[in-house]
Write a protein that holds these residues in place. Structure first.
Motif, PDB file in Angstrom:
ATOM      1  N   LEU A 183       0.853  -1.169  -0.165  1.00  0.00           N
ATOM      2  CA  LEU A 183      -0.015  -0.025   0.116  1.00  0.00           C
ATOM      3  C   LEU A 183       0.976   1.323  -0.094  1.00  0.00           C
ATOM      4  N   GLU A 184       0.340   2.501  -0.627  1.00  0.00           N
ATOM      5  CA  GLU A 184       1.197   3.521  -0.818  1.00  0.00           C
ATOM      6  C   GLU A 184       1.622   3.794   0.803  1.00  0.00           C
ATOM      7  N   PRO A 185       2.884   4.209   1.113  1.00  0.00           N
ATOM      8  CA  PRO A 185       3.346   4.559   2.299  1.00  0.00           C
ATOM      9  C   PRO A 185       2.685   5.820   2.673  1.00  0.00           C
ATOM     10  N   CYS A 186       2.153   5.767   4.045  1.00  0.00           N
ATOM     11  CA  CYS A 186       1.245   6.952   4.654  1.00  0.00           C
ATOM     12  C   CYS A 186       2.124   8.467   4.507  1.00  0.00           C
ATOM     13  N   SER A 187       1.490   9.383   4.579  1.00  0.00           N
ATOM     14  CA  SER A 187       2.105  10.893   4.616  1.00  0.00           C
ATOM     15  C   SER A 187       1.434  11.444   5.754  1.00  0.00           C
ATOM     16  N   VAL A 211      16.117   4.378  -2.662  1.00  0.00           N
ATOM     17  CA  VAL A 211      15.910   5.150  -3.783  1.00  0.00           C
ATOM     18  C   VAL A 211      14.817   5.027  -4.536  1.00  0.00           C
ATOM     19  N   ARG A 212      14.148   3.820  -4.251  1.00  0.00           N
ATOM     20  CA  ARG A 212      12.915   3.569  -4.805  1.00  0.00           C
ATOM     21  C   ARG A 212      11.804   2.936  -4.335  1.00  0.00           C
ATOM     22  N   VAL A 213      10.700   3.145  -4.578  1.00  0.00           N
ATOM     23  CA  VAL A 213       9.453   2.880  -3.691  1.00  0.00           C
ATOM     24  C   VAL A 213       8.482   2.160  -4.863  1.00  0.00           C
ATOM     25  N   VAL A 214       7.986   0.756  -4.651  1.00  0.00           N
ATOM     26  CA  VAL A 214       7.370   0.165  -5.485  1.00  0.00           C
ATOM     27  C   VAL A 214       6.068  -0.131  -4.670  1.00  0.00           C
ATOM     28  N   ALA A 215       4.820   0.503  -4.870  1.00  0.00           N
ATOM     29  CA  ALA A 215       3.566   0.261  -4.228  1.00  0.00           C
ATOM     30  C   ALA A 215       2.741  -0.585  -5.073  1.00  0.00           C
ATOM     31  N   ALA A 216       2.048  -1.601  -4.526  1.00  0.00           N
ATOM     32  CA  ALA A 216       0.931  -2.204  -5.062  1.00  0.00           C
ATOM     33  C   ALA A 216      -0.245  -1.512  -5.470  1.00  0.00           C
ATOM     34  N   MET A 217      -0.795  -0.453  -4.762  1.00  0.00           N
ATOM     35  CA  MET A 217      -1.643   0.407  -5.042  1.00  0.00           C
ATOM     36  C   MET A 217      -1.610   1.668  -4.146  1.00  0.00           C
ATOM     37  N   GLN A 218      -2.437   2.777  -4.572  1.00  0.00           N
ATOM     38  CA  GLN A 218      -2.402   4.021  -3.847  1.00  0.00           C
ATOM     39  C   GLN A 218      -3.243   3.612  -2.425  1.00  0.00           C
ATOM     40  N   ASP A 219      -3.055   4.515  -1.424  1.00  0.00           N
ATOM     41  CA  ASP A 219      -3.784   4.323  -0.485  1.00  0.00           C
ATOM     42  C   ASP A 219      -5.228   5.443  -0.478  1.00  0.00           C
ATOM     43  N   PRO A 220      -6.316   4.695  -0.492  1.00  0.00           N
ATOM     44  CA  PRO A 220      -7.513   5.378  -0.821  1.00  0.00           C
ATOM     45  C   PRO A 220      -8.144   6.283   0.409  1.00  0.00           C
ATOM     46  N   ASN A 221      -7.185   6.268   1.419  1.00  0.00           N
ATOM     47  CA  ASN A 221      -7.519   6.960   2.714  1.00  0.00           C
ATOM     48  C   ASN A 221      -7.317   8.395   2.260  1.00  0.00           C
ATOM     49  N   GLN A 249      -6.762  10.886   3.601  1.00  0.00           N
ATOM     50  CA  GLN A 249      -5.659  11.562   4.500  1.00  0.00           C
ATOM     51  C   GLN A 249      -4.289  11.247   3.615  1.00  0.00           C
ATOM     52  N   VAL A 250      -4.336  10.292   3.094  1.00  0.00           N
ATOM     53  CA  VAL A 250      -3.007   9.932   2.255  1.00  0.00           C
ATOM     54  C   VAL A 250      -3.045  10.105   0.867  1.00  0.00           C
ATOM     55  N   ALA A 251      -4.019   9.358   0.174  1.00  0.00           N
ATOM     56  CA  ALA A 251      -4.440   9.288  -1.403  1.00  0.00           C
ATOM     57  C   ALA A 251      -3.426  10.192  -2.293  1.00  0.00           C
ATOM     58  N   GLY A 252      -2.238   9.623  -2.447  1.00  0.00           N
ATOM     59  CA  GLY A 252      -1.158  10.193  -3.407  1.00  0.00           C
ATOM     60  C   GLY A 252      -0.353  10.884  -2.993  1.00  0.00           C
ATOM     61  N   LYS A 253      -0.561  11.457  -1.653  1.00  0.00           N
ATOM     62  CA  LYS A 253       0.295  12.340  -1.002  1.00  0.00           C
ATOM     63  C   LYS A 253       1.715  11.765  -0.537  1.00  0.00           C
ATOM     64  N   GLY A 254       1.514  10.288  -0.222  1.00  0.00           N
ATOM     65  CA  GLY A 254       2.668   9.768   0.089  1.00  0.00           C
ATOM     66  C   GLY A 254       3.550   9.445  -1.064  1.00  0.00           C
ATOM     67  N   PHE A 293     -11.310  -2.817   4.163  1.00  0.00           N
ATOM     68  CA  PHE A 293     -10.761  -1.280   4.178  1.00  0.00           C
ATOM     69  C   PHE A 293     -11.154  -0.453   3.061  1.00  0.00           C
ATOM     70  N   LEU A 294     -10.936  -0.973   1.994  1.00  0.00           N
ATOM     71  CA  LEU A 294     -11.191  -0.027   0.527  1.00  0.00           C
ATOM     72  C   LEU A 294     -12.865   0.040   0.446  1.00  0.00           C
ATOM     73  N   SER A 295     -13.569  -0.900   0.984  1.00  0.00           N
ATOM     74  CA  SER A 295     -15.057  -0.518   0.812  1.00  0.00           C
ATOM     75  C   SER A 295     -15.252   0.582   1.941  1.00  0.00           C
ATOM     76  N   ARG A 296     -14.752   0.564   2.928  1.00  0.00           N
ATOM     77  CA  ARG A 296     -15.081   1.756   3.898  1.00  0.00           C
ATOM     78  C   ARG A 296     -14.408   2.930   3.390  1.00  0.00           C
ATOM     79  N   MET A 297     -13.112   2.827   3.024  1.00  0.00           N
ATOM     80  CA  MET A 297     -12.509   4.220   2.223  1.00  0.00           C
ATOM     81  C   MET A 297     -13.501   4.662   1.342  1.00  0.00           C
ATOM     82  N   GLU A 298     -13.902   3.849   0.213  1.00  0.00           N
ATOM     83  CA  GLU A 298     -14.308   4.213  -1.129  1.00  0.00           C
ATOM     84  C   GLU A 298     -15.840   4.369  -1.058  1.00  0.00           C
TER      85      GLU A 298
END
Ligand code: AOF
Ligand code: ZN
Length: 356
Positions: free
Chosen positions: A69-73, A91-101, A103-108, A135-140
């Protein structure tokens, strides 16, 4: 990322209301640190992976972090993971998906890019989403993800005409149900089921299923339009809270009562109930109830997954069916499902399906 997903899986029963997240640090083609999120309030997966690398004496400078999950910000119960990763000089971060929260969503990922770190998102996204359906259902959608569990005979019956239903399925299937209860944040039932079967609806060791470490009892929720739940019902015997959703105003000595009447009816508004449970950070709901609540949830579009255990028994035509849906008269009215999985559980078959 596959390893990170396996690590995340270790938190299946305990991260609530947080998502299940895993992290692997790789440098020069070697895994130098691994971690997963154990429990809300405790460090996130990335922090545990960085600590693991340190404990092993591995320098993280120049490493790649694989995170499910996208690292939180944000500053939540813990500090922002994106800052910790930057500080560790990955030097590199590979995430499986963005965090739909929100508070985070893309900012991390955005923060990491601003720090000159290469980022990728969307690697094994489907698997990462499947791990956190709640978690995704609750956020989305603002409501929990709902799984309805049913047990039936080969001829589609769930109880004899006199109400008897113990037991349709074998011990192996019942242990499998304990595992499903354990991964839910709440178990939903209806008063009819309490009056007929008086189930405890808790999570306990059963057969091959052993309670996971750090586990807590899910919230039990009773749909009880007329506030008829007996004070002595066995559902109150185990630890953990019970919430009663009623259409009328009232109190109960053993539970919190919320009044959520549907407009122009004596019944509970299930959509409002799910919104309330979403607000209370319930990610995933496990439903064990009779044909009336099962049908109401289905009609309200509140069944994300159906799990039906089928036993090699015939119960005959006077026995009851799974869903109380008398309004279905024509073949054209039939509700179409899509089967996602079928497998043997002991002597029974487990069918997993979604509503089309
Ligand atoms: C990550 N790594 O392992 C998890 C994340 O209250 P907090 O501080 O625990 O923050 C919870 C939120 O952080 C949660 O809603 C989700 O957006 C994110 N979860 N993030 O970087 C993790 N569990
Ligand atoms: Zn974090």
């Amino acid at each position: 990322m596959s390893l990170a997903l396996q690590l995340a899986e270790k938190g299946r029963f305990t991260t609530h209301p947080n998502p299940r997240v895993g992290c692997v640090l790789v440098k020069d083609d070697q895994v130098i640190g691994q971690g997963w999120h154990h429990q809300a309030g405790q460090p996130h997966a990335e922090i545990n992976a960085l600590a693991d690398a340190k404990a092993q004496g591995n320098a993280t400078e120049g490493a790649t972090a694989y995170v499910t999950l996208e690292p939180c910000s944000h500053h939540g119960r813990t500090g922002p993971c994106c800052q910790a990763l930057a500080k560790a000089k990955v030097v590199r971060v590979v995430a499986a998906m963005q965090d739909p929260n929100p508070q985070v969503a893309g900012k991390g990922l955005g923060y990491l890019q601003n720090q000159g770190i290469i980022t990728t998102s969307g690697v094994q996204q489907a698997a990462a989403r499947a791990l956190n359906v709640g978690f995704l259902s609750r956020m989305e959608k603002g409501r929990p993800w709902i799984r309805l569990k049913l047990a039936m005979s080969l001829d589609g019956r769930t109880a004899m005409d006199n109400g008897q239903s113990k037991w349709i399925t074998s011990a192996a299937a019942r242990a499998d149900v304990q595992r499903m209860r354990a991964e839910a944040d709440a178990i939903l039932t209806a008063t009819g089921t309490l009056l007929a079967d008086d189930p405890k609806l808790d999570v306990r060791d059963e057969g091959a299923f052993q309670l996971p470490e750090l586990h807590r009892q899910p919230l039990r929720v009773i749909v009880d339009s007329k506030l008829q739940t007996p004070h002595q019902a066995r559902i109150f015997e185990s630890n953990g809270q019970v919430l009663i959703a009623s259409a009328i105003k009232g109190e109960h000595p053993q539970a919190e009562v919320v009044q959520l009447p549907q407009q122009n009816s004596q019944r509970v508004d299930l959509i409002r109930l799910m919104d309330l449970l979403g607000q209370r950070e319930i990610n995933q709901i496990h439903v064990e109830a009779g044909p009336v609540l099962a049908a109401s949830l289905l009609k309200a579009g509140l069944v994300d997954e159906l799990v039906v255990y089928m036993a090699a028994k015939l119960m005959g035509n006077t026995a009851r069916g799974l869903f109380d849906l008398p309004e279905l008269q024509q073949m054209a009215d039939a509700i179409d499902l899509q089967i996602q999985d079928i497998r043997a559980i002991g002597k029974d078959w487990r069918i997993t399906a979604t509503v089309l």
